[in-house]
Design an enzyme around this catalytic site. Structure first.
Site, PDB file in Angstrom:
ATOM      1  N   SER A 139       0.944  -1.333   0.048  1.00 55.32           N
ATOM      2  CA  SER A 139       0.018   0.029   0.051  1.00 55.32           C
ATOM      3  C   SER A 139       0.768   1.056  -0.137  1.00 55.32           C
ATOM      4  O   SER A 139       2.096   1.131   0.427  1.00 55.32           O
ATOM      5  CB  SER A 139      -0.812   0.068   1.360  1.00 55.32           C
ATOM      6  OG  SER A 139      -1.605   1.124   1.244  1.00 55.32           O
ATOM      7  N   TYR A 152      -2.646  -0.515  10.720  1.00 54.31           N
ATOM      8  CA  TYR A 152      -2.395  -0.794   9.339  1.00 54.31           C
ATOM      9  C   TYR A 152      -1.056  -0.167   8.572  1.00 54.31           C
ATOM     10  O   TYR A 152      -0.492  -1.065   7.860  1.00 54.31           O
ATOM     11  CB  TYR A 152      -3.512  -0.357   8.661  1.00 54.31           C
ATOM     12  CG  TYR A 152      -3.628  -0.616   7.039  1.00 54.31           C
ATOM     13  CD1 TYR A 152      -3.906  -1.761   6.779  1.00 54.31           C
ATOM     14  CD2 TYR A 152      -3.407   0.246   6.172  1.00 54.31           C
ATOM     15  CE1 TYR A 152      -4.077  -2.173   5.526  1.00 54.31           C
ATOM     16  CE2 TYR A 152      -3.506  -0.005   4.943  1.00 54.31           C
ATOM     17  CZ  TYR A 152      -3.758  -1.362   4.444  1.00 54.31           C
ATOM     18  OH  TYR A 152      -4.045  -1.226   2.965  1.00 54.31           O
TER      19      TYR A 152
HETATM   20  N1  LIG Z   1      -8.675  -1.115  -1.267  1.00 46.66           N
HETATM   21  C1  LIG Z   1      -7.670  -0.382  -1.324  1.00 46.66           C
HETATM   22  O1  LIG Z   1      -7.746   0.904  -1.214  1.00 46.66           O
HETATM   23  C2  LIG Z   1      -6.195  -0.739  -0.756  1.00 46.66           C
HETATM   24  C3  LIG Z   1      -5.247   0.093  -1.115  1.00 46.66           C
HETATM   25  C4  LIG Z   1      -3.901  -0.418  -0.904  1.00 46.66           C
HETATM   26  C5  LIG Z   1      -3.844  -1.762  -0.424  1.00 46.66           C
HETATM   27  N2  LIG Z   1      -4.689  -2.520  -0.333  1.00 46.66           N
HETATM   28  C6  LIG Z   1      -4.543  -3.805  -0.254  1.00 46.66           C
HETATM   29  O2  LIG Z   1      -4.774  -4.700  -1.161  1.00 46.66           O
HETATM   30  C7  LIG Z   1      -5.276  -5.980  -0.778  1.00 46.66           C
HETATM   31  C8  LIG Z   1      -6.605  -6.376  -1.028  1.00 46.66           C
HETATM   32  O3  LIG Z   1      -7.481  -5.338  -0.605  1.00 46.66           O
HETATM   33  P1  LIG Z   1      -9.248  -5.152  -1.483  1.00 46.66           P
HETATM   34  O4  LIG Z   1      -9.279  -3.753  -1.430  1.00 46.66           O
HETATM   35  O5  LIG Z   1      -9.129  -6.174  -2.602  1.00 46.66           O
HETATM   36  O6  LIG Z   1      -9.929  -5.764  -0.181  1.00 46.66           O
HETATM   37  P2  LIG Z   1     -11.297  -6.838  -0.457  1.00 46.66           P
HETATM   38  O7  LIG Z   1     -12.169  -6.249  -1.193  1.00 46.66           O
HETATM   39  O8  LIG Z   1     -11.851  -6.445   1.301  1.00 46.66           O
HETATM   40  O9  LIG Z   1     -10.887  -8.093  -0.464  1.00 46.66           O
HETATM   41  C9  LIG Z   1     -10.145  -8.747   0.520  1.00 46.66           C
HETATM   42  C10 LIG Z   1      -9.800 -10.226   0.077  1.00 46.66           C
HETATM   43  O10 LIG Z   1      -8.984 -10.626   1.210  1.00 46.66           O
HETATM   44  C11 LIG Z   1      -9.694 -11.969   1.571  1.00 46.66           C
HETATM   45  N3  LIG Z   1      -9.233 -11.824   3.105  1.00 46.66           N
HETATM   46  C12 LIG Z   1      -9.420 -11.005   4.078  1.00 46.66           C
HETATM   47  N4  LIG Z   1      -9.058 -11.473   5.175  1.00 46.66           N
HETATM   48  C13 LIG Z   1      -8.765 -12.859   5.101  1.00 46.66           C
HETATM   49  C14 LIG Z   1      -8.314 -13.753   6.033  1.00 46.66           C
HETATM   50  N5  LIG Z   1      -8.341 -13.549   7.470  1.00 46.66           N
HETATM   51  N6  LIG Z   1      -7.776 -14.923   5.298  1.00 46.66           N
HETATM   52  C15 LIG Z   1      -8.007 -15.132   4.047  1.00 46.66           C
HETATM   53  N7  LIG Z   1      -8.507 -14.214   3.298  1.00 46.66           N
HETATM   54  C16 LIG Z   1      -8.638 -12.956   3.605  1.00 46.66           C
HETATM   55  C17 LIG Z   1     -11.287 -11.882   1.442  1.00 46.66           C
HETATM   56  O11 LIG Z   1     -11.955 -12.558   1.242  1.00 46.66           O
HETATM   57  P3  LIG Z   1     -12.830 -13.467   2.417  1.00 46.66           P
HETATM   58  O12 LIG Z   1     -13.392 -12.330   3.214  1.00 46.66           O
HETATM   59  O13 LIG Z   1     -13.598 -14.346   1.992  1.00 46.66           O
HETATM   60  O14 LIG Z   1     -11.687 -14.311   3.378  1.00 46.66           O
HETATM   61  C18 LIG Z   1     -11.162 -10.978  -0.084  1.00 46.66           C
HETATM   62  O15 LIG Z   1     -10.609 -11.927  -0.878  1.00 46.66           O
HETATM   63  C19 LIG Z   1      -5.379  -6.048   0.863  1.00 46.66           C
HETATM   64  O16 LIG Z   1      -3.854  -6.365   1.315  1.00 46.66           O
HETATM   65  C20 LIG Z   1      -5.243  -4.240   1.039  1.00 46.66           C
HETATM   66  O17 LIG Z   1      -4.547  -3.939   2.382  1.00 46.66           O
HETATM   67  C21 LIG Z   1      -5.978  -2.265  -0.864  1.00 46.66           C
END
Ligand SMILES: NC(=O)c1ccc[n+]([C@@H]2O[C@H](COP(=O)([O-])OP(=O)(O)OC[C@H]3O[C@@H](n4cnc5c(N)ncnc54)[C@H](OP(=O)(O)O)[C@@H]3O)[C@@H](O)[C@H]2O)c1
Length: 255
Positions: A139, A152
């Protein structure tokens, strides 16, 4: 995809958001993808749209045995792993004086310790193969601080350090470890962030969305497919790009 095609890929957090976009982007003929997250039905929904061999491995990344379980299952069935994308994660916000031990530990366990265990499990396999590509979804919070997300931010800073050290260790073995560092991406996680801000402040959702969009240099949320394209670029790279954190935020953060 590259001279190492076809690829056997593992993507964590593959059921929605960035992870699902990465899976769809990598799902070209000849490749195989193992999808992991906690919710099997959501993983199946993504896998069912693909026309390549898939493996669905429901598992909680918070369980210390999950990384070994996922990596071992893929190695047993497919004989190795060429690309690992460590994407599962979550951001929970709180002012630092209201960040309890449980929230702190949750952020560290999910965003730092779980990726560490996936790297620890996959690297011996990739070293033995003499080839591997690991990409961690970090991130901009891996690179700069921001208020109300100290746990975080600490975890995401840590995971970039993990990527940098691991890259130096594995470079002589044909393995690269890189990170992608997006700003706010248009995913369910960001929609949840907007809902949280709206419920705490009573602000208008569209105005909150605009505030988050302005966090990026170009005033827009990042699209999941933009993150996916960067992941594919790092996987296809021949090995010169290693230990990097590639920032995707429209130009605001320079590191
Ligand atoms: N969205 C943003 O703005 C952003 C920005 C920078 C970085 N990121 C990073 O990008 C990554 C993905 O984010 P996203 O925005 O796509 O999030 P998201 O839409 O909430 O999706 C999160 C994914 O991770 C899985 N997950 C969550 N907790 C888990 C656990 N304990 N064990 C196994 N799987 C788990 C979820 O599936 P289940 O709930 O079914 O487990 C889902 O597939 C993260 O690492 C986040 O920190 C996101």
């Amino acid at each position: 995809m590259s001279r190492h095609s076809p690829f056997r890929c593992v993507v964590t957090g593959a059921s929605r958001g960035i992870g699902a976009a990465i899976v769809r982007d990598l799902a070209t003929p000849g490749h195989r993808i193992a999808l992991s997250a906690r919710t099997e039905v959501d993983l199946m929904a993504v896998a069912d749209t693909l026309e390549i061999p898939t493996m669905v491995i429901p598992a909680d990344a918070l369980d210390p045995g999950t990384a070994d379980l996922v990596i071992n299952q893929v190695v047993q069935q497919w004989g190795g792993i060429d690309a690992l994308v460590v994407n599962a994660g979550e951001g929970v916000s709180a002012p630092i004086h209201r960040t309890g031990d449980a929230l702190w530990q949750y952020m560290i366990d999910l965003n730092l310790s779980a990726p560490f265990r996936f790297l620890r499990a996959a690297i011996p396999v990739m070293k033995e193969q003499g080839f591997g590509r690991i990409v961690v979804i970090a991130s901009v919070a891996s690179q700069v601080g921001a208020p109300y997300i100290s746990a975080y931010t600490a975890a995401k800073h840590g995971v970039l350090g993990l990527v940098r050290s691991a890259a130096l260790e594995v470079a002589p073995f044909g393995v690269t470890v890189n990170a992608v560092c997006p700003g706010y991406v248009d995913t369910p996680m960001t929609r949840h962030t907007i809902d949280t801000i709206v419920s705490k402040t009573g602000r208008d959702p569209d105005e909150v969305l605009q505030t988050l969009a302005q966090e990026q240099g170009h005033g827009k949320l990042i699209e999941p497919h933009e993150v996916a394209a960067t992941v594919r670029f790092l996987i296809e790279d021949l090995g010169a790009i290693n230990g990097q954190g590639i920032t995707l935020d429209g130009g605001k953060v320079h590191i």
